[in-house]
Design an enzyme around this catalytic site. Structure first.
Site, PDB file in Angstrom:
ATOM      1  N   ASP A 115       0.836  -1.206   0.000  1.00  0.00           N
ATOM      2  CA  ASP A 115       0.000   0.000   0.000  1.00  0.00           C
ATOM      3  C   ASP A 115       0.870   1.255   0.000  1.00  0.00           C
ATOM      4  O   ASP A 115       2.078   1.195   0.302  1.00  0.00           O
ATOM      5  CB  ASP A 115      -0.882  -0.034   1.262  1.00  0.00           C
ATOM      6  CG  ASP A 115      -2.199   0.705   1.091  1.00  0.00           C
ATOM      7  OD1 ASP A 115      -2.322   1.509   0.152  1.00  0.00           O
ATOM      8  OD2 ASP A 115      -3.110   0.489   1.929  1.00  0.00           O
TER       9      ASP A 115
ATOM     10  N   ASP B 109     -10.893   1.853  -3.573  1.00  0.00           N
ATOM     11  CA  ASP B 109     -11.554   1.570  -2.298  1.00  0.00           C
ATOM     12  C   ASP B 109     -13.060   1.638  -2.461  1.00  0.00           C
ATOM     13  O   ASP B 109     -13.802   1.182  -1.592  1.00  0.00           O
ATOM     14  CB  ASP B 109     -11.105   2.577  -1.233  1.00  0.00           C
ATOM     15  CG  ASP B 109      -9.810   2.135  -0.556  1.00  0.00           C
ATOM     16  OD1 ASP B 109      -9.424   0.965  -0.716  1.00  0.00           O
ATOM     17  OD2 ASP B 109      -9.190   2.962   0.123  1.00  0.00           O
TER      18      ASP B 109
HETATM   19  C1  DGJ Z   1      -5.980   1.901   1.720  1.00  0.00           C
HETATM   20  C2  DGJ Z   1      -6.389   0.675   0.985  1.00  0.00           C
HETATM   21  O1  DGJ Z   1      -6.980   1.034  -0.227  1.00  0.00           O
HETATM   22  C3  DGJ Z   1      -7.332  -0.141   1.852  1.00  0.00           C
HETATM   23  O2  DGJ Z   1      -7.775  -1.264   1.141  1.00  0.00           O
HETATM   24  C4  DGJ Z   1      -6.631  -0.529   3.116  1.00  0.00           C
HETATM   25  O3  DGJ Z   1      -5.580  -1.409   2.837  1.00  0.00           O
HETATM   26  C5  DGJ Z   1      -6.128   0.706   3.830  1.00  0.00           C
HETATM   27  N1  DGJ Z   1      -5.331   1.529   2.953  1.00  0.00           N
HETATM   28  C6  DGJ Z   1      -5.318   0.341   5.034  1.00  0.00           C
HETATM   29  O4  DGJ Z   1      -4.748   1.420   5.624  1.00  0.00           O
END
Ligand code: DGJ
Length: 727
Positions: free
Chosen positions: A459, A529
């Protein structure tokens, strides 16, 4: 009076440089002074001949201060002595075989300065995608500064109906929004300053329809993807022609130069990002076919490996979990017979325990209060239940509230001001060698702490905002924008090389880093997301114009509170998984999930490796199209041997419009296909059989009626009955 050649007298012999990209291409040639011109581009571009002297064709790659002074320059340099103009002359052409295609290098040198520019082309005839970039090197008396450094600068004649499509929205959770607009005179700049998170502005892809709207199977359409993990820019300069319908377009593409002047020392090389592009004369289906083929063949790691069904705990728990809770989720995941359990953010740090996003990033040791058995206990629990274990990491980042930051406050990207926090965190500076080693080591240690871990989500929840590096001298702080990408890629390359069996998912606060450059070290990316399935259908529609569905991670969540069967059906048309609280599902919901996993087992090879057929669009694809989103979508994935297919029908919203006719082209006309259908509320029903010709003619009915329902039809060729007379 005859016009006069602006460069005469001179004497360079004309060198014609065809670039055959597989069914289309380009031709460049020099004029008699040695300047390069674009003689042809498009379906016949590689076979274009000179009707008049090359000097009368558009400049191939305008440089500041040369013979196209009124065009925006694709290359603008301040030389070591302060001169701001650059004039390139052809110095030679090299051609070398490269896999099924060619590497073509067109070498130029400046008229006066010890500056060499190589225009590089890598052809992929099998897919029909051309990679293009430029390399700049010099031996002047001191550093030079690159201000504009585009990778390509294509000249075209376009019609008054020419349109461009960009992909992006208003920021987080709004990736891949589709916008098609007519090109009008003036310069349109489609750029991103989102860095690792281009989705905060727009994706680095552009579709261009030079003669107006196209369809899936007709019309000229260009697709361009800037394979770059930083800021990008497309610039479309359109100029009318007196008395003509046609207009001149100069399209530039490459890294966004805003704030990114690059100071280049003598005897060092600056390499622009690669722009991968293609020109289909037969509509968008072919554009997609080419990008999918090229992505599989030349970008993706392990393209032939079927991507797993993943259960992630993020939306089930966020930061609030302990070992018992995770083991409970692993149990439920195992009961669904998925492949991977992925533990997301929140498992690490002690002094500054990671219980929300304000603390702990950088302290990559397990939090024993939450997970007393460490990651190993969870990896074992997953393995004992027949699952693989995966782990979330954000190796490039640090919270100021962390042991790491207390030890190394000088490890972050910053200038002299107090660095701005974004999601309460800072970016580690990969230009510092110890930082790169720390990041590579972090991954190794975490993977080693949980033997058997074979999946990782990487991430990056913030972009660079305070561009400065202690690894760069004062006069080249703006190099950071370029060097940051290369340094980060070098870390990713080391990780990929060190852990060849670990599948890597790219994520950057949702769908950042959905680019063909960074993807080279990964197996897939988190698409957004935003997992509201209605929005996701539209996002996945746009995203799969460029990427095969194997790359497009799509998890069933509770976003939008849509019916679970519909959410599953949407995720099933990409790389399938769950990000749901499986412990909170009742028996009916679990039965839906089980049917979805069973469907994934039968169809994911088609979805991930098959040929995408787009049938009904959920987005307005023309500048004059409806201003409201469309209410249905349908797509299919055919097996390469055309013996099987899966068709997804989605009713997104209520509409009074008549159901569409599904023209499912691409199957064998004479073959009979047995069809079974399901909306995931029950077992698949037998629907009868249709020949390929009938399917192409629209025989498969539209089934979902209510909003947020779906219908998944599996088609399988009926084996011909054995011929009784055959011996
Ligand atoms: C952003 C990601 O898009 C989410 O799926 C998740 O992993 C969060 N970060 C965790 O902080």
């Amino acid at each position: 009076m005859e016009p006069t050649n602006p460069h005469a007298p001179a004497g360079s012999a004309t060198v014609v440089i065809p670039i055959d990209a597989g069914g289309w291409g380009l031709t460049w040639a020099n004029d008699d002074t040695g300047r390069l011109h674009q003689i042809g581009a498009g379906p016949d571009g590689a076979t274009a001949g000179l009707d008049v002297d090359a000097v009368w064709y558009p400049t191939a790659h305008p440089t500041w201060g040369d013979d196209s002074p009124f065009l925006p320059a694709a290359l603008r340099i301040t030389h070591a002595d302060g001169t701001t103009t650059t004039r390139l002359l052809l110095d030679g052409v090299e051609r070398e075989p490269h896999i099924d295609g060619e590497d073509i290098t067109v070498r130029c040198r400046d008229e006066q300065f010890a500056l060499a520019v190589a225009f590089r082309f890598r052809t992929h005839p099998a897919s029909g995608v051309l990679e293009q970039w430029a390399e700049i090197e010099h031996h002047e008396d001191g550093p030079i500064t690159l201000h504009d450094h585009d990778s390509l600068a294509l000249a075209m004649l376009v019609g008054a109906e020419a349109a461009a499509t960009q992909f992006g929205g208003s920021g987080w959770a709004d990736e891949w929004a589709w916008t098609t607009e007519r090109l009008t005179p003036g310069t349109k700049v489609l750029d991103s300053l989102g860095g690792t998170q281009p989705h905060l502005q727009r994706s680095p892809m552009l579709m261009l329809e030079p003669f107006g709207p196209t369809t899936e199977h007709a019309g000229d359409v260009l697709g361009l993807s800037i394979a770059w993990g930083g800021n990008t820019r497309f610039a479309l300069d359109v100029r009318p022609r007196a008395g003509q319908q046609q207009r001149d377009l100069r399209l530039r593409a490459g890294a966004n130069p805003l704030g990114a002047d690059y100071v280049l020392d003598p005897a060092t090389r600056f390499v622009t990002p690669t722009v991968a592009w293609t020109w289909s004369a037969v509509g968008r289906h072919e554009l997609t076919r080419r990008f999918h083929a090229w992505t599989r063949a030349r970008v993706l790691r392990d393209p032939e490996r079927l991507r797993p069904v993943v259960v992630n705990n993020w939306e089930a728990t966020f930061f609030d979990f302990d070992e018992a809770r995770i083991v409970d989720l692993i149990d439920r995941a195992a009961a669904l017979a998925v492949d991977v359990f992925l533990l997301d953010d929140g498992w690490f740090a002690t002094t500054h325990a990671r219980n929300d996003d304000t603390t702990g990033l950088g302290d990559w040791h397990v939090n024993p209060e939450k997970l007393p058995g460490g990651l190993a206990a969870l990896a074992d629990a997953a393995r004992d239940r027949g699952l693989r274990f995966g782990i979330w990491l954000e190796p490039e980042m640090v919270n100021p509230a962390s042991d790491l930051y207390e030890r190394h406050p000088d490890w972050v990207v910053r200038d002299r001001r107090e660095p701005r926090q974004h999601r309460n965190q800072l970016v580690l500076d990969p230009l510092v060698a110890e930082v790169r080693d720390f990041e590579v080591d972090t991954v190794r240690q975490v993977l080693e702490s949980a033997p058997g871990t074979s999946y990782m989500k990487w991430d990056a929840n913030r972009p660079v905002t305070d561009p400065g590096s202690r690894a760069l001298p004062a006069d080249r702080q703006s190099n950071l924008w370029t060097d940051h990408v290369h340094a980060t890629w070098s870390v990713m390359a080391r990780v990929a090389e060190a852990h060849p069996d670990v599948e890597l998912m790219l994520c950057a606060s949702g769908g950042g880093r959905n680019d063909h450059g960074t993807l080279r070290w990964f197996h897939e990316f988190w698409t957004s997301d935003n997992t509201d399935p209605v929005t996701r259908v539209r996002m996945q529609w746009a995203c799969t114009h460029w990427f095969p569905a194997s790359v497009v991670a799509a998890h069933v969540t509770a976003w939008g509170e849509r019916p679970l069967p519909f959410a599953c059906a949407v995720a099933l048309s990409a790389r399938f998984g769950f990000d749901l609280d499986l412990t909170a599902l009742d028996d009916d919901a679990l039965a839906v999930c089980r049917r979805a996993v069973a469907t994934a087992r039968r169809t994911q090879d088609l979805v991930q490796f098959g040929a995408l057929q787009r049938l009904v669009s959920p987005v307005p694809e023309t500048p004059d199209g409806p201003t409201e989103p469309l209410h249905r979508a349908a797509l299919a994935f055919h097996a390469d041997d055309r013996r099987r297919s899966v068709v997804f029908q989605y009713q997104l919203e209520a509409t009074t419009a008549a159901p569409p006719t599904l023209h499912i082209a691409g199957l064998d006309a004479d073959t009979a296909y047995a069809a079974t259908g399901s909306d995931l509320t029950g077992e698949p029903e037998v629907l009868g059989s249709f020949t390929g010709a009938e399917l192409a003619a629209g025989a498969l009915p539209w089934t979902p009626a209510a909003p947020t329902t779906a219908w998944i039809v599996e088609l399988a060729a009926v084996e011909a009955a054995p011929n009784a007379d055959a011996v």
